[in-house]
Scaffold this motif. Structure first.
Motif, PDB file in Angstrom:
ATOM      1  N   THR A 135     -13.174  -8.344  25.046  1.00 44.80           N
ATOM      2  CA  THR A 135     -12.746  -8.191  23.551  1.00 44.80           C
ATOM      3  C   THR A 135     -12.969  -9.107  22.845  1.00 44.80           C
ATOM      4  OG1 THR A 135     -10.624  -6.630  24.367  1.00 44.80           O
ATOM      5  CG2 THR A 135     -10.700  -7.715  22.085  1.00 44.80           C
TER       6      THR A 135
ATOM      7  N   ILE B 125     -15.221  -9.527  19.365  1.00 42.00           N
ATOM      8  CA  ILE B 125     -14.775  -9.992  17.990  1.00 42.00           C
ATOM      9  C   ILE B 125     -15.814 -11.207  17.480  1.00 42.00           C
ATOM     10  CG2 ILE B 125     -13.105 -11.628  17.248  1.00 42.00           C
ATOM     11  CD1 ILE B 125     -11.061 -10.229  18.893  1.00 42.00           C
TER      12      ILE B 125
ATOM     13  N   ILE C  22     -10.111 -11.176  13.908  1.00 36.33           N
ATOM     14  CA  ILE C  22      -9.746  -9.794  14.118  1.00 36.33           C
ATOM     15  C   ILE C  22      -9.935  -9.358  12.975  1.00 36.33           C
ATOM     16  CG2 ILE C  22      -7.642  -8.420  14.599  1.00 36.33           C
ATOM     17  CD1 ILE C  22      -6.746 -10.560  16.482  1.00 36.33           C
TER      18      ILE C  22
ATOM     19  N   PHE D 258     -13.732  -8.425  12.627  1.00 37.53           N
ATOM     20  CA  PHE D 258     -14.136  -7.419  13.654  1.00 37.53           C
ATOM     21  C   PHE D 258     -13.610  -6.019  13.095  1.00 37.53           C
ATOM     22  CE2 PHE D 258     -12.245  -4.439  16.914  1.00 37.53           C
ATOM     23  CZ  PHE D 258     -13.553  -4.237  17.629  1.00 37.53           C
TER      24      PHE D 258
ATOM     25  N   ASP E  96     -16.724  -1.431  21.114  1.00 37.75           N
ATOM     26  CA  ASP E  96     -15.869  -2.036  20.040  1.00 37.75           C
ATOM     27  C   ASP E  96     -14.802  -0.988  20.199  1.00 37.75           C
ATOM     28  OD1 ASP E  96     -17.712  -3.828  19.068  1.00 37.75           O
ATOM     29  OD2 ASP E  96     -18.390  -2.661  17.391  1.00 37.75           O
TER      30      ASP E  96
END
Length: 338
Positions: free
Chosen positions: A185, A189, A196, A199, A213
């Motif tokens: 993750t 990002i 966040i 992203f 993703d």
């Protein structure tokens, strides 16, 4: 499996529930939620048990009633099972609990919304009032993956509401199923701007959903569910440092409170009141959930909680055929008066 068109077909109904329970969500989710309801052929729903289908991440109940290639959707499966005498008649509800973050764990969250309250306090009364089904001792909840998680958590949180639960390949054993996803993750990002927010903006602007993703989005959605952060974008955060991927103990502890293997230690006694509890998992589940399932059945056995546990030779994917086992079991047990 090809659908047998000669079988009697149940009726599909659509209702809408205007929710106040999820009004607290930070995602901009619509409060009017659709619920499709299956009523078996020859019945109007009155006096039948009510089964609620909680789907996995990225899914919606609406997907379980849609046309399916080389197979049956869930209403068609129920038609076959009931017509052949394998399953007793039951009403089945398919709520749409999809969210902007791709799914739901069916518990209350200050970021995602109070989905537990939606299901129990808003959806169930709406269905039971209209169709005369369910009621105390005659409600069951079932699901796979995130839906399986929701099913077993609801059984523990509300043994006075649900009389039966089936957890197909449900999330449990978080250190195996989730902890390994944090580094992935963080990489996604970093690829999309390093925050966040950046992203999410990239994800929602993309012309095509990336599988990598989407997996990262799932991890963020879990953070918004288990440890909503009032300071984070849309309430999301991760329980690791963003640069070195080190576990932040106090944040990870919040996640672990929602691991069924931990939750059962405080709330498992209520499971003894259920008419039926079933847990199953593929023996080569690619998310390592079989190990959590094995731990859960060991805990339940030690606690004296009656349950049925099965492993089957398969992965986490395309296992709807397991409903040929679970739906008849739920319908039969929940049709009993005592």
């Amino acid at each position: 499996m090809h659908r047998d068109h000669s079988l009697p077909q149940g009726q599909m109904h659509t209702i809408f529930v205007d929710s106040q329970a999820i009004a607290n969500n930070r995602l901009g989710e619509p409060l009017r939620r659709r619920v499709d309801v299956y009523v078996p052929a020859g019945h109007d729903g009155a006096g039948l048990p009510l089964l609620v289908d909680l789907v996995g991440f990225t899914g919606s109940g609406l997907g379980h009633v849609a046309w399916k290639n080389f197979g049956e959707n869930v209403p068609e499966r129920a038609d076959r099972l009931i017509a052949t005498g394998v399953m007793k008649p039951a009403v089945i509800a398919f709520p749409d609990c999809f969210t902007r973050l791709g799914g739901n764990q069916y518990v209350n969250s200050d970021a995602m919304g109070n989905w537990d309250d939606f299901l129990v306090e808003e959806m169930l009364p709406a269905i039971e009032t209209r169709f005369g089904c369910g009621g105390t001792g005659h409600r069951g909840v079932f699901g796979k993956s995130s839906g399986g998680y929701g099913a077993i958590m609801h059984a523990m949180m509300h043994p006075d509401i649900w009389a039966g639960a089936v957890c197909h390949s449900g999330d449990m054993g978080f250190e195996l199923s989730f902890a390994a996803d944090f580094a992935h993750t963080l990489r996604r990002i970093a690829k999309h701007g390093g925050t966040i927010r950046s992203f999410m903006e990239a994800f929602e602007a993309a012309p095509k959903v990336s599988g990598d993703d989407l997996h990262a989005l799932m991890t963020l959605a879990m953070g918004a569910t288990y440890d909503p952060d009032p300071r984070g974008y849309l309430g999301m955060s991760l329980p690791v440092t963003m640069d070195t991927c080190e576990i932040i103990p106090e944040r990870w502890a919040e996640w672990m409170k929602w691991d069924p293997l931990e939750f059962v230690k405080q709330h498992g006694e209520g499971l003894k009141a259920l008419k039926v509890l079933m847990i199953d998992c593929g023996d080569i589940d690619q998310y390592n959930l079989v190990y959590g399932a094995r731990r859960m059945t060991r805990i339940l056995t030690a606690m004296g909680v009656a349950h049925r546990y099965e492993e089957f030779p398969d992965t986490h994917s395309s296992i709807d055929y397991r409903m040929d086992v679970s739906l008849p079991l739920l319908a039969e047990r929940l049709s009993r008066q005592a």
